[in-house]
Write a protein that holds these residues in place. Sequence first.
Motif, mmCIF file in Angstrom:
data_model
loop_
_atom_site.group_PDB
_atom_site.id
_atom_site.type_symbol
_atom_site.label_atom_id
_atom_site.label_comp_id
_atom_site.label_asym_id
_atom_site.label_seq_id
_atom_site.Cartn_x
_atom_site.Cartn_y
_atom_site.Cartn_z
ATOM 1 N N LEU A 373 0.833 -1.215 0.000
ATOM 2 C CA LEU A 373 0.000 0.000 0.000
ATOM 3 C C LEU A 373 0.864 1.260 0.000
ATOM 4 O O LEU A 373 0.540 2.264 -0.669
ATOM 5 N N ALA A 374 1.986 1.213 0.754
ATOM 6 C CA ALA A 374 2.870 2.387 0.777
ATOM 7 C C ALA A 374 3.472 2.650 -0.611
ATOM 8 O O ALA A 374 3.582 3.801 -1.060
ATOM 9 N N HIS A 375 3.899 1.527 -1.293
ATOM 10 C CA HIS A 375 4.453 1.702 -2.642
ATOM 11 C C HIS A 375 3.421 2.273 -3.607
ATOM 12 O O HIS A 375 3.698 3.190 -4.394
ATOM 13 N N ARG A 376 2.201 1.693 -3.519
ATOM 14 C CA ARG A 376 1.128 2.193 -4.387
ATOM 15 C C ARG A 376 0.787 3.653 -4.063
ATOM 16 O O ARG A 376 0.519 4.459 -4.955
ATOM 17 N N LEU A 377 0.827 3.990 -2.745
ATOM 18 C CA LEU A 377 0.526 5.369 -2.364
ATOM 19 C C LEU A 377 1.585 6.326 -2.909
ATOM 20 O O LEU A 377 1.278 7.412 -3.407
ATOM 21 N N GLY A 378 2.880 5.913 -2.853
ATOM 22 C CA GLY A 378 3.931 6.775 -3.399
ATOM 23 C C GLY A 378 3.803 6.961 -4.899
ATOM 24 O O GLY A 378 3.971 8.077 -5.431
ATOM 25 N N ALA A 379 3.505 5.845 -5.622
ATOM 26 C CA ALA A 379 3.333 5.939 -7.072
ATOM 27 C C ALA A 379 2.136 6.830 -7.430
ATOM 28 O O ALA A 379 2.183 7.649 -8.361
ATOM 29 N N ARG A 383 2.274 10.135 -9.559
ATOM 30 C CA ARG A 383 1.451 10.349 -10.755
ATOM 31 C C ARG A 383 0.574 11.592 -10.609
ATOM 32 O O ARG A 383 0.409 12.379 -11.545
ATOM 33 N N ARG A 384 -0.003 11.773 -9.458
ATOM 34 C CA ARG A 384 -0.853 12.952 -9.246
ATOM 35 C C ARG A 384 -0.034 14.237 -9.356
ATOM 36 O O ARG A 384 -0.456 15.230 -9.951
ATOM 37 N N LEU A 385 1.196 14.196 -8.767
ATOM 38 C CA LEU A 385 2.061 15.370 -8.858
ATOM 39 C C LEU A 385 2.454 15.651 -10.308
ATOM 40 O O LEU A 385 2.499 16.809 -10.746
ATOM 41 N N GLU A 386 2.725 14.559 -11.093
ATOM 42 C CA GLU A 386 3.074 14.740 -12.506
ATOM 43 C C GLU A 386 1.904 15.337 -13.288
ATOM 44 O O GLU A 386 2.089 16.227 -14.135
ATOM 45 N N ARG A 387 0.689 14.820 -12.998
ATOM 46 C CA ARG A 387 -0.486 15.380 -13.665
ATOM 47 C C ARG A 387 -0.668 16.858 -13.319
ATOM 48 O O ARG A 387 -0.967 17.679 -14.180
ATOM 49 N N ALA A 392 -0.159 22.464 -14.942
ATOM 50 C CA ALA A 392 0.411 23.794 -14.707
ATOM 51 C C ALA A 392 1.215 24.260 -15.926
ATOM 52 O O ALA A 392 1.166 25.432 -16.327
ATOM 53 N N THR A 393 1.981 23.298 -16.540
ATOM 54 C CA THR A 393 2.761 23.670 -17.728
ATOM 55 C C THR A 393 1.833 24.080 -18.882
ATOM 56 O O THR A 393 2.077 25.091 -19.574
ATOM 57 N N ALA A 394 0.778 23.274 -19.115
ATOM 58 C CA ALA A 394 -0.160 23.600 -20.197
ATOM 59 C C ALA A 394 -0.844 24.936 -19.935
ATOM 60 O O ALA A 394 -1.016 25.761 -20.852
#
Length: 520
Positions: A373-379, A383-387, A392-394
């Motif tokens: 769960l911790a690994h999935r939470l980090g991923a 992903r949310r931060l990348e989105r 923000a870039t767009a």
Amino acid sequence: MELLEDAPGSNAHEFTVSELSGAVKRSLEDQFGRVRVRGEIGRVSRPSSGHLYFDLKDDRSVLAAVTWKGQAAKLAQRPEEGMEVIATGRITTFPGQSKYQLIVDQIEPAGLGALMAMLEKRRQALAAEGLFDESRKRPLPFLPRVIGVVTSPSGAVIRDILHRLRDRFPTHVLIWPVAVQGDGCAPQVAAAIRGFNDLPEGGPVPRPDLLIVARGGGSLEDLWGFNEEAVVRAAAESRIPLISAVGHETDTTLIDFASDRRAPTPTAAAEMAVPVLAELAARMAESQARLTRCSRHHIDRPRQRLRDLSRALGRPASLTEGARQRLDLWSGRLDPALHTLLRTRRHHLAARPMPLALLCRFMDRKGHGLEGLAHRLGAAAARRLERRRDRATAMGERLDASLARVIATTRRAIAQQGQKGADLSRRLDLAAQRAIRIRDEALQRLDRMRQSLGHEETLRRGFVVVRGPDNGVITSIADARQHVRLELQFAGDQRLPVRPEGAPGKGGRKTGMPEQKSLF
């Protein structure tokens, strides 16, 4: 006339050919110095020299006629084959072909019937070319920004048009002054229509969105300039919609058929050109009111439907009363049941203790689950931060593009305003120079008038000014005799001292001035 010697055996004088031709020419010109001849025009010839050659005929005879180049350009009516006219000129002979002819300097149609026949013939010819087809006619603009008017600037027509436009919908009007009657009417009107069409879009002089060709009422002869072929073709070729307002409602000219719309009067043309501003405002207010009523209706009707449906559902409290009562009943039983279940489980575990290995495996399994769960939470967080970063870039790119568009639009607006300011400055300079030139010309005229009306010009024509000792002007004999010494002022400020007769001190008193002849 020089006579030749008589031939032997004959009493008749012998003439040379030139002598006889000259005698005939003089006889005709003396007998028919200036004549008016009525007839039908037959053959018409227009050679490259610019002269006009044609025949005048009736049912029995034919008369040769010619109009020289200089006079042909001044004819009010161009000769056309089949026209019945009255030609004015002088009879002379052409010795080169032993014929006599009429030198024509004026042509006029022989009555209203001839004009109407010629007008109908011309109308049919132009209609056959398709100049009057309905497919060529364009709709009038609803709100023209600029209206071009082709008419006389000094008549009542232009005042009526401007007054009606000012009352209905004030707009920008350009006036092209033309003659609306006479020889110069047709070429000036045709040139005005083509001139308005040749104005460039966005030029210093705005190009009209609508043209009005107007003239007051008159006879057929007065309106004939608007029946000329040049005017009709110019109206048909106009790329700007054109309204013809020539004459009164009963008058009809050929430009009416070629124009996009015919107005019965010049005032009616102004009414066709623009709507009534007050009516437009009333229609806009009515449309706004209808839009408001429609919007309110679209909101009120679903609201009323929701109220009706809510009344059918009943009271929300009544829907939950039974469930609330059952919840109260079961909540009272839940607490004892939980305590009983807890005691039972505790006794069961106490009777059967859990092995240490089983507990370790349970803990390991739960720990691996927590690591997953911790690994999935980090991923998921990455992903949310990348989105969020991509969004923000767009958004930044969109903001940069929007900012660039705003800057470009602002720069264009500034450039346009600068160009408008430069144009206005140039027009102001031209207007100031024109005003200065007009004032300077008026000042020069007034100065010339001052010089022509001044006393110096009068003195140059032989008059004199009588002045007294104090250099004052003497205007009567009585005033002159009251002074001993006078001066006569001539042109160029030349002065001559004189002494009036009967002046005081004349008898024996010396005045110290030379003896002059008395003038009074």
